[in-house]
Design a protein around this motif. Structure first.
Motif, PDB file in Angstrom:
ATOM      1  N   LEU A 161      42.439  39.529  37.461  1.00 37.68           N
ATOM      2  CA  LEU A 161      43.060  38.711  38.502  1.00 37.68           C
ATOM      3  C   LEU A 161      44.487  38.314  38.145  1.00 37.68           C
ATOM      4  N   SER A 162      45.243  37.982  39.165  1.00 35.50           N
ATOM      5  CA  SER A 162      46.650  37.630  38.987  1.00 35.50           C
ATOM      6  C   SER A 162      46.843  36.343  38.185  1.00 35.50           C
ATOM      7  N   ASP A 163      45.800  35.517  38.061  1.00 36.79           N
ATOM      8  CA  ASP A 163      45.922  34.283  37.283  1.00 36.79           C
ATOM      9  C   ASP A 163      45.491  34.467  35.827  1.00 36.79           C
ATOM     10  N   GLY A 164      45.216  35.724  35.431  1.00 40.71           N
ATOM     11  CA  GLY A 164      44.878  36.013  34.047  1.00 40.71           C
ATOM     12  C   GLY A 164      43.397  36.111  33.753  1.00 40.71           C
ATOM     13  N   ARG A 165      42.563  35.705  34.670  1.00 44.47           N
ATOM     14  CA  ARG A 165      41.119  35.806  34.459  1.00 44.47           C
ATOM     15  C   ARG A 165      40.640  37.229  34.695  1.00 44.47           C
ATOM     16  N   THR A 166      39.506  37.538  34.090  1.00 44.10           N
ATOM     17  CA  THR A 166      38.815  38.807  34.320  1.00 44.10           C
ATOM     18  C   THR A 166      37.408  38.479  34.778  1.00 44.10           C
ATOM     19  N   LEU A 167      37.033  39.023  35.932  1.00 44.36           N
ATOM     20  CA  LEU A 167      35.685  38.825  36.447  1.00 44.36           C
ATOM     21  C   LEU A 167      34.851  40.063  36.153  1.00 44.36           C
ATOM     22  N   GLY A 168      33.686  39.861  35.593  1.00 43.81           N
ATOM     23  CA  GLY A 168      32.712  40.923  35.411  1.00 43.81           C
ATOM     24  C   GLY A 168      31.598  40.715  36.409  1.00 43.81           C
ATOM     25  N   VAL A 169      31.386  41.679  37.270  1.00 44.83           N
ATOM     26  CA  VAL A 169      30.415  41.547  38.354  1.00 44.83           C
ATOM     27  C   VAL A 169      29.402  42.686  38.258  1.00 44.83           C
ATOM     28  N   PRO A 170      28.103  42.379  38.299  1.00 51.25           N
ATOM     29  CA  PRO A 170      27.107  43.449  38.238  1.00 51.25           C
ATOM     30  C   PRO A 170      27.212  44.372  39.448  1.00 51.25           C
ATOM     31  N   LEU A 171      27.159  45.673  39.213  1.00 57.14           N
ATOM     32  CA  LEU A 171      27.171  46.620  40.325  1.00 57.14           C
ATOM     33  C   LEU A 171      25.969  46.410  41.233  1.00 57.14           C
ATOM     34  N   ALA A 172      24.888  45.859  40.723  1.00 55.29           N
ATOM     35  CA  ALA A 172      23.697  45.593  41.533  1.00 55.29           C
ATOM     36  C   ALA A 172      24.002  44.649  42.693  1.00 55.29           C
ATOM     37  N   TRP A 173      25.066  43.867  42.600  1.00 58.63           N
ATOM     38  CA  TRP A 173      25.456  42.982  43.697  1.00 58.63           C
ATOM     39  C   TRP A 173      25.966  43.765  44.897  1.00 58.63           C
ATOM     40  N   PHE A 174      26.405  44.996  44.670  1.00 50.25           N
ATOM     41  CA  PHE A 174      27.015  45.812  45.714  1.00 50.25           C
ATOM     42  C   PHE A 174      26.347  47.188  45.731  1.00 50.25           C
ATOM     43  N   PRO A 175      25.252  47.337  46.483  1.00 50.37           N
ATOM     44  CA  PRO A 175      24.486  48.588  46.478  1.00 50.37           C
ATOM     45  C   PRO A 175      25.307  49.838  46.772  1.00 50.37           C
TER      46      PRO A 175
END
Length: 82
Positions: free
Chosen positions: A19-33
């Motif tokens: 993200l532009s604010d320096g954070r990194t989000l890790g999101v499970p692919l299972a959330w998006f079939p």
């Protein structure tokens, strides 16, 4: 200040959004079939915009706002909504 995606990468189980604010989000692919079931090359065919992430071939749009709120796929089948 509006937070946007700067870059995107995948591993076997997750999508990682810088993200532009320096954070990194890790999101499970299972959330998006659609992404979970996509080929690696289909996952890589994304576009980053101010609104979020878009995959034309997969007909998938993911907002940064939704990711920050912890929301996965919001698409509901009729049988699930009833």
């Amino acid at each position: 200040m509006s937070i946007s995606a700067e870059s995107l990468r995948f591993d076997e189980d997750s999508m990682w959004v810088e993200l532009s604010d320096g954070r990194t989000l890790g999101v499970p692919l299972a959330w998006f079939p659609r992404l979970l079931n996509a080929s690696p090359s289909q996952r890589q065919a994304f576009e980053i915009s101010r609104a979020g992430l878009h995959w034309e071939e997969l007909d998938e749009d993911i907002s940064i706002e939704g990711l920050l709120a912890g929301r996965g796929d919001q698409t509901k089948r009729r049988s699930e909504a009833a």
